[in-house]
Structures are given as C-alpha cells and as structure tokens.
Enzyme design. Structure first.
Site, PDB file in Angstrom:
ATOM      1  N   SER A  52     101.766 105.296   2.633  1.00 35.09           N
ATOM      2  CA  SER A  52     101.024 104.607   3.359  1.00 35.09           C
ATOM      3  C   SER A  52     100.527 105.464   4.657  1.00 35.09           C
ATOM      4  O   SER A  52      99.805 105.046   5.419  1.00 35.09           O
ATOM      5  CB  SER A  52     101.708 103.294   3.905  1.00 35.09           C
ATOM      6  OG  SER A  52     102.794 103.511   4.229  1.00 35.09           O
ATOM      7  N   LYS A 120     111.240 107.794  -3.631  1.00 36.89           N
ATOM      8  CA  LYS A 120     110.665 106.547  -4.274  1.00 36.89           C
ATOM      9  C   LYS A 120     109.510 106.863  -4.951  1.00 36.89           C
ATOM     10  O   LYS A 120     108.744 107.814  -4.656  1.00 36.89           O
ATOM     11  CB  LYS A 120     110.248 105.437  -3.147  1.00 36.89           C
ATOM     12  CG  LYS A 120     109.551 104.062  -3.699  1.00 36.89           C
ATOM     13  CD  LYS A 120     109.489 103.204  -2.751  1.00 36.89           C
ATOM     14  CE  LYS A 120     108.333 102.877  -1.920  1.00 36.89           C
ATOM     15  NZ  LYS A 120     107.082 103.157  -2.276  1.00 36.89           N
ATOM     16  N   GLU A 122     106.420 105.183  -8.122  1.00 38.80           N
ATOM     17  CA  GLU A 122     105.773 103.763  -8.358  1.00 38.80           C
ATOM     18  C   GLU A 122     105.802 103.743 -10.044  1.00 38.80           C
ATOM     19  O   GLU A 122     105.457 104.681 -10.553  1.00 38.80           O
ATOM     20  CB  GLU A 122     104.434 104.002  -7.875  1.00 38.80           C
ATOM     21  CG  GLU A 122     104.455 103.615  -6.375  1.00 38.80           C
ATOM     22  CD  GLU A 122     103.159 103.348  -5.581  1.00 38.80           C
ATOM     23  OE1 GLU A 122     102.033 103.207  -6.568  1.00 38.80           O
ATOM     24  OE2 GLU A 122     102.839 103.393  -4.409  1.00 38.80           O
ATOM     25  N   GLU A 189     106.493  94.627  -4.597  1.00 36.61           N
ATOM     26  CA  GLU A 189     105.332  94.345  -3.888  1.00 36.61           C
ATOM     27  C   GLU A 189     104.439  93.412  -4.496  1.00 36.61           C
ATOM     28  O   GLU A 189     103.965  93.314  -5.248  1.00 36.61           O
ATOM     29  CB  GLU A 189     104.620  95.802  -3.352  1.00 36.61           C
ATOM     30  CG  GLU A 189     103.498  95.686  -2.770  1.00 36.61           C
ATOM     31  CD  GLU A 189     103.024  97.000  -1.971  1.00 36.61           C
ATOM     32  OE1 GLU A 189     103.570  98.040  -2.044  1.00 36.61           O
ATOM     33  OE2 GLU A 189     101.936  96.793  -1.383  1.00 36.61           O
TER      34      GLU A 189
HETATM   35  O1  KIV Z   1     104.111 103.395   1.209  1.00 33.81           O
HETATM   36  C1  KIV Z   1     104.553 102.343   1.690  1.00 33.81           C
HETATM   37  O2  KIV Z   1     104.411 102.270   2.936  1.00 33.81           O
HETATM   38  C2  KIV Z   1     105.003 101.638   0.714  1.00 33.81           C
HETATM   39  C3  KIV Z   1     105.616 100.177   1.263  1.00 33.81           C
HETATM   40  C4  KIV Z   1     104.437  99.230   1.180  1.00 33.81           C
HETATM   41  C5  KIV Z   1     106.745  99.495   0.407  1.00 33.81           C
HETATM   42  O3  KIV Z   1     105.313 101.976  -0.255  1.00 33.81           O
END
Ligand code: KIV
Length: 271
Positions: A52, A120, A122, A189
């Site tokens: 983000s 992390k 996806e 999410e």
């Molecule tokens: O990129 C991000 O901030 C995220 C959150 C919305 C969990 O993946």
C-alpha cells in the site's frame, strides 16, 4: 558484551502463543523510519511494510506499480526504527507469481537487504509452490486472502469478497492449505465477518482481519487511513483515530501566516 539491544521482540512464535491464549494481535502498516519508531514505541505487535506504499507514499491508484527495490528501501527504513515489533514485508506484484525460484529470490532479497523478519504474499493454491519454496529456505511467510489488491483488475472492484458460497469454500480451503504449507499467519481482507470467524476457528495459525469483523485473532489497518492522513478513502471498516490531515493543514496555515507577517522567527528563535 553483546552489541544487540536487550528487548523482548515479537516473533512468529509469540503470535502463535497470543492466538492460543486469546490475546488479540495489533498490526499497522509503516513505510518510513520516523513513523515506524513512533508506532513501535506505542506497543504495536506487528508492523507491515505493505505494498500500500504504492498508494500512500507514491500516489499510485493501485499497488501494481510497486517494485521490489522500493519495497526494500521502505522495509530497511522501518527495520532501522524497530526494537519490538515483528516486521513483515509485502512481496510486490510481479515478483513471485512467475515461478517459485523467482519468488524465493525476491524473498531472499527482502530478508537480506532490509533486515525484515518475514514476508507477506497474496494468494492461495495458485502460488503454493512459491510459498513452499520460500518457507523451505527458512523465511517466515504470511498469507493474504479475500480481497487481494494486486488482483484488482481481475476482480474489477474493491467490493467485499467471498459473499457467494463457492468463493467462500475456496477461501476456507486456501486458508487450510496455507496453514499446511507452513505459513505463520494469514491476513483476511474485506470478507463477511461470519466467514472470517469460521476460518479463525478452523485453522490454528493467527488470522489478522481488515474489514473481516472482530471474531479473528487480530486486526490490521493502513496507518495513513487510521490517522486520517488519507481523506478520500472511507470504507465502512475503517475507524479513524485522528484527523491528522486537518491538524497538518491548520499547522501549515499558521506557519505560512507567521512567515508572511514576520511573526516567525521571534527574537528567542534567532541567534
Ligand atoms: O499493503 C497493505 O497495506 C496490506 C494491508 C491492507 C493488509 O496488505
């Protein structure tokens, strides 16, 4: 004498123990040294260097333009500030979907060049080979299911995911698969709260929600949203704890006035 600071750091094991004793996990995003330092000192459990950053830091409309080099830059800045929280870094779009060797190389670059503690990623079953390979190299992986913003052009909307039974069943199966593969946690999410609660009950790893209700193991928000820096983004799940945009505007207006009217600097503020 050890050169390392004696602080109790949050680890993936800490999060597992928190789930077991029913203690909720608090997670926020950060992308730079100064904010990460403030957030870490406030007792946050997990800091997510989210892609983000593409929206909040770079002003892009989606997360797709974010690059691995930029993620590493943001992550290294955050890591330098943090003494307590677990630092998790998003692998950006296009750095893990191609094949599992590319995924592993991307994860290794993040860990080596930023000093972060985990990554992390996806997706579910479609990226299982990448997840396995990264974990087999000793890198902790957090999953991300439901609304996965890197797939926004496939979804066509930022609306709630998995409202239909078929998609809900697929999500539960993916969550179980991620646990089996060895992920240490999963972000869910924007999915119905009842579905998120079911996942949190049926898997043993911590489930962190964003727009997924309260019956999960923890919550994550984008820092710029919860501090009220971003104004245009106002989904139902977002609680604003500050209206920082207004406070910043008021302060800057005052500064401009003071400069124009020669109220700044005063005698005490000069040499
Ligand atoms: O990129 C991000 O901030 C995220 C959150 C919305 C969990 O993946």
């Amino acid at each position: 004498m050890s050169v390392h600071k004696e602080v109790k750091r949050v680890t993936t094991l800490t999060l597992q123990e928190m789930k077991q004793r029913g203690e909720k996990i608090a997670m926020l995003t950060a992308y730079d040294y100064s904010m990460a330092k403030l957030i870490d000192a406030s007792g946050i459990d997990v800091i997510l260097v989210g892609d983000s950053a593409s929206n909040t830091m770079a002003g892009y409309e989606t997360t797709l333009p974010m690059t691995l080099d930029y993620m590493i830059y943001h992550a290294a800045s955050v890591v330098r500030a943090v003494n307590h929280a677990l630092v998790v870094v998003d692998l950006p779009f296009g750095t893990y979907q191609g094949n599992s060797i590319e995924a592993l190389n991307s994860a290794i670059r993040v860990m080596k060049e930023s000093g972060a503690h985990a990554i992390k990623i996806e997706g579910g079953q479609e990226i299982q080979e990448s997840i396995s390979r990264i974990i087999s190299a000793g890198i902790p992986v957090m999953g991300h299911l439901g609304l996965t913003p890197q797939s926004i052009f496939k979804f066509g909307t930022y609306g709630v995911r998995a409202k239909e039974e078929k998609e809900a069943e697929r999500l539960i199966a993916d969550a179980k698969l991620l646990e089996e593969l060895g992920c240490f946690g999963i972000v869910l999410e924007k999915i119905p709260a009842t579905l998120a609660a079911k996942v949190a009950q049926e898997v043993n790893i911590p489930i962190i929600g964003i727009g997924a209700g309260s019956e999960v193991d923890g919550q994550v928000l984008v820092m710029h949203d919860m501090l009220g820096i971003t104004q245009e983004f106002a989904p139902r799940f977002l609680r604003r704890y500050l209206n920082l945009a207004d406070e910043i505007k008021t302060a800057v207006n005052q500064y401009v006035d003071d400069v124009k009217n020669v109220n700044f600097p005063s005698e005490k503020e000069q040499y």
